[in-house]
Scaffold this active site. Structure first.
Site, short mmCIF file in Angstrom:
data_model
loop_
_atom_site.label_atom_id
_atom_site.label_comp_id
_atom_site.label_asym_id
_atom_site.label_seq_id
_atom_site.Cartn_x
_atom_site.Cartn_y
_atom_site.Cartn_z
N LEU A 93 44.94 40.79 38.69
CA LEU A 93 44.37 42.15 38.64
C LEU A 93 45.56 43.15 39.00
O LEU A 93 46.07 43.01 39.97
CB LEU A 93 43.16 42.55 39.25
CG LEU A 93 41.75 41.90 38.79
CD1 LEU A 93 40.74 42.11 39.61
CD2 LEU A 93 41.54 42.39 37.55
N LYS A 128 35.39 43.24 44.96
CA LYS A 128 36.43 42.17 44.90
C LYS A 128 36.36 41.18 46.23
O LYS A 128 36.62 41.67 47.17
CB LYS A 128 37.59 42.92 44.97
CG LYS A 128 38.92 41.76 44.63
CD LYS A 128 40.21 42.87 44.24
CE LYS A 128 41.38 41.87 44.07
NZ LYS A 128 41.64 40.70 45.12
N ARG A 149 43.22 28.24 40.53
CA ARG A 149 43.70 29.28 39.68
C ARG A 149 45.30 28.71 39.32
O ARG A 149 45.95 28.92 38.27
CB ARG A 149 43.73 30.47 40.12
CG ARG A 149 44.66 31.55 39.56
CD ARG A 149 44.56 32.98 40.09
NE ARG A 149 45.14 33.78 39.44
CZ ARG A 149 46.37 34.32 39.49
NH1 ARG A 149 46.93 33.78 40.27
NH2 ARG A 149 47.00 35.07 38.70
N LYS A 324 41.61 48.97 45.66
CA LYS A 324 41.44 48.50 47.09
C LYS A 324 40.75 49.33 47.96
O LYS A 324 40.79 50.44 47.74
CB LYS A 324 42.75 48.13 47.62
CG LYS A 324 43.36 46.94 46.45
CD LYS A 324 42.94 45.91 46.74
CE LYS A 324 43.38 44.57 46.16
NZ LYS A 324 44.54 44.00 47.25
N CYS A 442 78.12 33.91 50.41
CA CYS A 442 76.61 34.29 51.33
C CYS A 442 75.77 33.38 51.13
O CYS A 442 75.08 33.11 50.04
CB CYS A 442 76.33 35.60 51.04
SG CYS A 442 74.96 36.14 52.27
S1 IVH Z 1 38.20 39.75 37.73
C1 IVH Z 1 40.86 39.09 34.17
N1 IVH Z 1 36.34 40.32 39.64
O1 IVH Z 1 40.86 39.09 42.16
C2 IVH Z 1 39.95 39.61 35.20
N2 IVH Z 1 38.12 39.15 40.02
O2 IVH Z 1 43.53 40.10 42.12
C3 IVH Z 1 40.40 38.82 36.54
N3 IVH Z 1 38.38 38.37 42.29
O3 IVH Z 1 42.33 36.31 40.59
C4 IVH Z 1 39.50 38.83 37.68
N4 IVH Z 1 36.44 39.34 43.00
O4 IVH Z 1 40.48 35.74 42.47
C5 IVH Z 1 37.62 39.79 39.29
N5 IVH Z 1 34.64 40.70 41.12
C6 IVH Z 1 35.76 40.20 40.68
C7 IVH Z 1 36.70 39.51 41.78
C8 IVH Z 1 37.98 39.05 41.25
C9 IVH Z 1 37.75 38.72 43.32
C10 IVH Z 1 39.98 37.88 42.66
C11 IVH Z 1 40.21 36.88 41.76
C12 IVH Z 1 41.54 37.25 41.04
C13 IVH Z 1 42.01 38.25 41.88
C14 IVH Z 1 42.91 39.39 41.32
#
Ligand code: IVH
Length: 689
Positions: A93, A128, A149, A324, A442
């Protein structure tokens, strides 16, 4: 010597002897466990050996060696799991750090979709989860495959381990024939505390935070160990599906629950940006009370047909963003500033401080970015500093507590010589970083370039980790990337290196052999040319098609009045600064030699354009100009590229079509002058069907 003697009672000589014995013993057990799959002692006993070694090293730091057993991670190598190619990539994301970024995210969605002002964009807001993403594949309702993943394209098969999670149903009813569910595996704080207490009692490894505990528990070779660990899951997405999962993301979440998969109870629908920001605040306030770690909110466009139109950029969807939470902060004392030399020679100052826990993670280093940053914040060695950590980003030094500055602390003087090779480190006008001028002499630059070359998105030679690259470089086994492909001839020397045996060497040689065929875009990216990231590598691969065409064009482009130069900077997404870096790379004889040698040894596959054989615009070059009515510029570009066309920034004789929107200016005129076909937006839409 008795392993129960307090370490402080040991004389340096005794300590050295015990260290030697322990290191040897650990090495043998590592070999038995990782390479032969035949552990000879219980995990707890093994961990006790490691802890004793670490205690000795803490009391006698001179015994510590780079690459020694205390620096090796305890997790089994990934080679222990079968690789799985994801049927649909597992994306990451994009991040939004403040309200402004969220406003921009929704504005961008609106622009891309070309929405009228009065059309609402409903958003689903979900916490998240700070865990590990997994993919769960169901075929005819049966759970058949579970994967990590990995790099987003290929993960590891952890089916048997995932089967032990009570949150994951083994069979589901009324689901599509093929259904891949994506979600996050995590450990609750409560379960984490209990697990650590048990581990401690058993003399086993104690985990630094719930995320590490979840990761360690999932990547066990023995599913029985995973079964004994309390892991949970929230599902939030899908991968391959044999039929549409729902019309909206919200309905999809409901379907997940219907199939028996847990979803996060804090998810909400937001009508607009303000709503999103309000939920963000609400959840942030509850964050500490939740029994699981979250690091922000994810906003997702609710309408799935819009998600599909929005698609993705690089590896992140355009239809979702992670907002975030503000970084967590801590106070510590700065002990040292060290200088790291990057792959292109840039010097990065790094703060080393007394270890401190920030946001649940123990940290002892933070980036200081560049010399101006140190001067601006007036950071001095010995200062008490505030550091912060936001999500996965490297911790940063925010400010200095001046009241606590020790007397006599002097302003930091940034070195003007490379700490690794002693060459001058110069700072060019307009550049934020000093750069080592040592180039190929280097060692630090060479090592970083090699690490990049084998990294996941480049050649992906997993068994050549950072430590091995450093070691192999130091001992002359790998000097340039080319040498990697001749390691076969150096088997005896490799087996003499710490941590290498016949089996690990064979695994390495097999991995190298497999990588001898590589896609053009990966190859370009692997070369580590300044500014050329994955997205640019792909653009170049798409434009030039084959390695030789690309290389020859880069050499010819040296003359700024050449047609090749004009073509290069005409690629939408490549500017003159990037062109300069590409040209300079090929102008360096050593680089060209390495690239040519690699070409002889490898099979660099021509760019695999998506199957556009039925597309009327495959291989055509298109320029968009003026304001389009039904499509945003970004959407027009994405669609054209998906149909196999190249999108250029300006009109030349090589342009096939110029799509002319409202208020078009000089480009439309130039097209007419050059006799290039111009199309109205409607005609264009008709052409592409
Ligand atoms: S959506 C295409 N939803 O965050 C959509 N991700 O930084 C991609 N994650 O790899 C993911 N909570 O491991 C989604 N509610 C949530 C999430 C979530 C945690 C993690 C996931 C992803 C990462 C991306």
């Amino acid at each position: 010597m008795n392993a129960d003697d307090p370490v402080s009672d040991l004389t340096p000589l005794e300590a050295a002897a015990e260290w030697e014995a322990l290191a040897g013993e650990i090495k043998d057990h590592d070999k038995a466990y990782y390479q032969n799959d035949a552990p000879r002692i219980a995990d707890a006993d093994y961990d006790a050996l490691r802890r004793r070694l670490e205690a000795i090293e803490a009391a006698f730091p001179e015994l510590k060696r780079p690459g020694g057993p205390s620096e090796k991670v305890g997790a089994p190598p990934a080679a222990g799991f079968k690789k799985v190619a994801h049927a649909r990539p597992m994306l990451s994301l994009g991040n939004a750090f403040g309200d402004g970024d969220v406003i921009e995210f929704i504005a961008r969605v609106r622009r891309f979709l070309g929405l009228d002002e009065d059309e609402a964009v409903e958003i689903v807001c979900e916490p998240k989860i700070d865990g590990l993403s997994v993919s769960l594949r169901y075929e005819n309702g049966e759970f058949v495959l579970g994967a990590t993943r990995g790099d987003g394209t290929t993960g590891e098969d952890i089916t048997e381990n995932l089967k032990t999670l009570s949150d994951i149903p083994m069979t589901i009813r009324d689901a599509p024939e093929i259904l891949e569910v994506r979600g996050e595996v995590f450990m609750t704080r409560g379960d984490f505390e209990t697990l650590n207490q048990e581990q401690e009692k058993a003399g086993a490894k104690v985990f630094a935070n719930p995320r590490n505990a979840a990761a360690g528990s999932l990547r066990q070779k023995d599913p029985a160990v995973t079964a004994s660990r309390p892991l949970s899951l929230f599902a939030y997405g899908w991968g391959e599906v044999s039929e549409p999962v729902a019309d909206t993301h919200w309905d999809f979440l409901e379907n997940l629950r219907g199939w028996g998969l847990p979803t996060n109870p804090l998810a909400e629908r937001a009508a607009d940006t303000e709503d999103c920001l309000r939920f963000h605040l609400q959840v942030e306030e509850r964050r500490q009370d939740l029994d699981y770690a979250i690091d922000g909110m994810v906003y997702k466009v609710n309408r799935i047909d819009w998600q599909e139109r929005l698609g993705q950029v690089s590896r992140a969807p355009r239809w979702a963003v992670a907002h975030k939470f503000p970084a967590e902060k801590a106070e510590t004392v700065l002990n040292e500033i060290i200088i790291q030399v990057g792959r292109t020679g840039s010097l990065t100052p790094v703060a080393e401080f007394a270890p401190v826990t920030v946001g649940g993670v123990l940290v002892s280093r933070a980036t200081l970015h560049n010399e101006d940053e140190i001067a601006r914040k007036d950071i001095r060695i010995g200062d008490t500093v505030i550091i912060q950590r936001a999500g996965d980003v490297i911790p940063q030094v925010v400010s200095v507590i001046l009241d606590k500055r020790p007397r006599g602390a002097k302003p930091y003087k940034f070195p003007d010589k490379c700490p690794e090779c002693g060459s001058h480190a110069v700072r060019e006008e307009g550049e934020a970083r000093r750069r080592c001028t040592g180039g190929l002499v280097c060692p630090a630059q060479a090592v970083e370039r090699l690490k990049h070359f084998v990294s996941r998105n480049a050649f992906d030679i997993e068994s050549l980790g950072a430590k091995s690259i450093e070691d192999f470089h130091k001992y002359g086994l790998i000097i340039t990337p080319f040498d990697i492909f001749f390691l076969k001839g150096r088997a005896v020397e490799i087996c003499e290196r710490d941590g290498w045996g016949e089996k690990s060497l064979n695994n390495l040689l097999r991995a190298i052999e497999e990588r001898k065929t590589i896609s053009l875009e990966r190859f370009i990216y692997a070369l580590g040319i300044r500014q050329v990231g994955q997205a640019t590598a792909k653009l170049l691969a798409r434009q030039y098609g084959s390695f030789k065409t690309w290389r020859d064009a880069m050499i010819e482009a040296k003359a700024d009045d050449s047609e090749d130069y004009a073509d290069l900077i005409n690629i939408d997404g490549i500017g003159s600064a990037m062109a300069k870096d590409l040209i300079e790379f090929f102008d360096e004889k050593h680089n060209l030699n390495v690239v040519n040698d690699l070409d002889k040894e490898l099979t660099v596959e021509d760019f695999q354009a998506p199957d556009t054989s039925s597309s009327p615009i495959a291989g055509k070059t298109v320029v968009f100009t003026g304001t389009l009515e039904t499509l945003s510029r970004a959407e027009a570009k994405t669609r054209a590229e998906a149909l196999g066309a190249k999108v250029a920034g300006s009109v030349s004789k090589k342009t096939d079509y110029v799509v002319v929107g409202a208020d078009a200016g000089s480009k439309a005129k130039k097209a007419r002058e050059l006799g290039v076909e111009t199309l109205s937006e409607q005609a264009w839409l008709k052409l592409i069907g």
